[in-house]
Design an enzyme around this catalytic site. Structure first.
Site, PDB file in Angstrom:
ATOM      1  N   ASN A   9      52.330  59.298  26.121  1.00 22.46           N
ATOM      2  CA  ASN A   9      52.438  58.460  27.327  1.00 22.46           C
ATOM      3  C   ASN A   9      53.633  57.526  27.229  1.00 22.46           C
ATOM      4  O   ASN A   9      54.330  57.304  28.228  1.00 22.46           O
ATOM      5  CB  ASN A   9      51.148  57.658  27.535  1.00 22.46           C
ATOM      6  N   ARG A  57      40.662  40.288  15.261  1.00 21.58           N
ATOM      7  CA  ARG A  57      41.371  40.805  16.445  1.00 21.58           C
ATOM      8  C   ARG A  57      42.175  39.693  17.106  1.00 21.58           C
ATOM      9  O   ARG A  57      43.287  39.890  17.571  1.00 21.58           O
ATOM     10  CB  ARG A  57      40.373  41.360  17.457  1.00 21.58           C
ATOM     11  N   MET A  82      45.189  51.813  20.657  1.00 18.35           N
ATOM     12  CA  MET A  82      43.778  52.076  20.354  1.00 18.35           C
ATOM     13  C   MET A  82      43.094  50.843  19.757  1.00 18.35           C
ATOM     14  O   MET A  82      42.445  50.917  18.721  1.00 18.35           O
ATOM     15  CB  MET A  82      43.663  53.276  19.400  1.00 18.35           C
ATOM     16  N   ASN A  99      46.439  49.541  31.398  1.00 17.85           N
ATOM     17  CA  ASN A  99      46.028  50.576  30.437  1.00 17.85           C
ATOM     18  C   ASN A  99      45.865  51.905  31.155  1.00 17.85           C
ATOM     19  O   ASN A  99      45.624  51.949  32.359  1.00 17.85           O
ATOM     20  CB  ASN A  99      44.681  50.162  29.813  1.00 17.85           C
ATOM     21  N   HIS A 101      43.520  55.474  30.888  1.00 12.82           N
ATOM     22  CA  HIS A 101      42.292  55.984  30.275  1.00 12.82           C
ATOM     23  C   HIS A 101      42.051  57.412  30.790  1.00 12.82           C
ATOM     24  O   HIS A 101      42.181  57.663  31.990  1.00 12.82           O
ATOM     25  CB  HIS A 101      41.111  55.076  30.656  1.00 12.82           C
ATOM     26  N   ASP A 133      40.747  43.910  31.463  1.00 11.60           N
ATOM     27  CA  ASP A 133      39.995  42.658  31.339  1.00 11.60           C
ATOM     28  C   ASP A 133      39.258  42.676  30.006  1.00 11.60           C
ATOM     29  O   ASP A 133      39.528  43.542  29.162  1.00 11.60           O
ATOM     30  CB  ASP A 133      39.073  42.441  32.550  1.00 11.60           C
ATOM     31  N   GLY A 135      36.347  43.534  29.179  1.00 10.13           N
ATOM     32  CA  GLY A 135      35.371  44.609  28.948  1.00 10.13           C
ATOM     33  C   GLY A 135      36.035  45.861  28.395  1.00 10.13           C
ATOM     34  O   GLY A 135      37.255  45.934  28.232  1.00 10.13           O
ATOM     35  N   ASP A 137      37.321  49.140  29.154  1.00  6.43           N
ATOM     36  CA  ASP A 137      37.783  49.998  30.254  1.00  6.43           C
ATOM     37  C   ASP A 137      37.128  49.626  31.589  1.00  6.43           C
ATOM     38  O   ASP A 137      36.776  50.508  32.387  1.00  6.43           O
ATOM     39  CB  ASP A 137      37.520  51.481  29.922  1.00  6.43           C
ATOM     40  N   GLU A 166      48.278  62.209  33.211  1.00  4.78           N
ATOM     41  CA  GLU A 166      48.541  60.845  32.720  1.00  4.78           C
ATOM     42  C   GLU A 166      50.051  60.578  32.732  1.00  4.78           C
ATOM     43  O   GLU A 166      50.506  59.505  33.128  1.00  4.78           O
ATOM     44  CB  GLU A 166      48.016  60.677  31.289  1.00  4.78           C
TER      45      GLU A 166
END
Ligand code: GRF
Length: 214
Positions: A9, A57, A82, A99, A101, A133, A135, A137, A166
């Site tokens: 990508n 993180r 990832m 992003n 997906h 955000d 969450g 995905d 994609e």
């Protein structure tokens, strides 16, 4: 651009005309990832930020944000990145992280989305570009391309067809964002004027004249 893996990508984005945007920096969190070679071959600066060197993180994201703010980055594009991102990144880049997906979200979030879809026996899956955000995905959808699951498909073939879409969808949406066409509202977000993906019908068709905001 943030990447972790082989970076196909990323390659599609490097090959595309994103004007008025341009790729300022590629950040890779996995030393030796294919994405590094792709960025270097395209003459784009690469920063390798190994997540293993951080104890959380959030501390990784804080270091990342310093790198991004240093260069006055406007948009953060997760091109096969990832890792789950935290508020440490999302707060300074609210509605500025995007992003891709490999499913038609909200179906099949999380890892191995193509396998989830294949095993569920759905007849239509695809790919989604969305704002990120907190969450998994769950952020507002910006664009999608549907890919049929054929009766004689195997998982590899299906994955390949989704990936090809994609590579068409992502640059088209990123370019639209660079053009300043993101519209955010209470229902989510969309691209003003829609996104034209070559060979795919116009998505988010432009508002009819009578529907145009006053
Ligand atoms: C793609 O399937 C993308 O949808 C997902 O991660 C994969 C990355 O592949 N987020 P690549 O590194 O771009 O080839």
């Amino acid at each position: 651009m943030l990447a972790s893996g082989s970076g196909t990508n990323l390659q599609a984005l490097l090959d595309a005309d994103l004007s008025p945007g341009r790729i300022e920096l590629v950040v890779v969190n996995v030393p030796g990832a294919g994405a590094i070679d792709r960025a270097e071959a395209a003459g784009v600066e690469v920063a390798v930020l190994d997540h293993k060197g951080f104890d959380s993180r959030a501390s990784f994201d804080e270091a990342l944000v310093r790198v991004l703010l240093d260069r006055n980055i406007q948009w953060v594009v997760l091109a096969g990145f990832m890792r789950i991102v935290t508020e440490a990144l999302l707060t300074p880049f609210r509605d500025r992280v995007v992003n891709i997906h490999p499913s038609l979200l909200p179906a099949f979030p999380g890892l191995h989305a193509q396998k989830q879809a294949f095993e569920a026996g759905v007849k239509l899956t695809g790919c989604t570009v969305h704002l990120v955000d907190a969450g998994m995905d769950t952020g507002p959808v910006l664009g999608q391309v549907a890919v049929p699951v054929l009766p004689d498909d195997d998982l590899g073939r299906l994955q390949g067809r989704i990936l090809r879409q994609e590579h068409r969808l992502f640059p088209a949406v990123v370019r639209a964002l660079c053009e300043g066409r993101l519209v955010r509202n209470e229902r989510g977000a969309h691209i003003q004027g829609g996104v034209q993906v070559p060979g795919v019908a116009l998505m988010n068709p432009p508002l009819l004249r009578s529907e145009a905001p006053k």
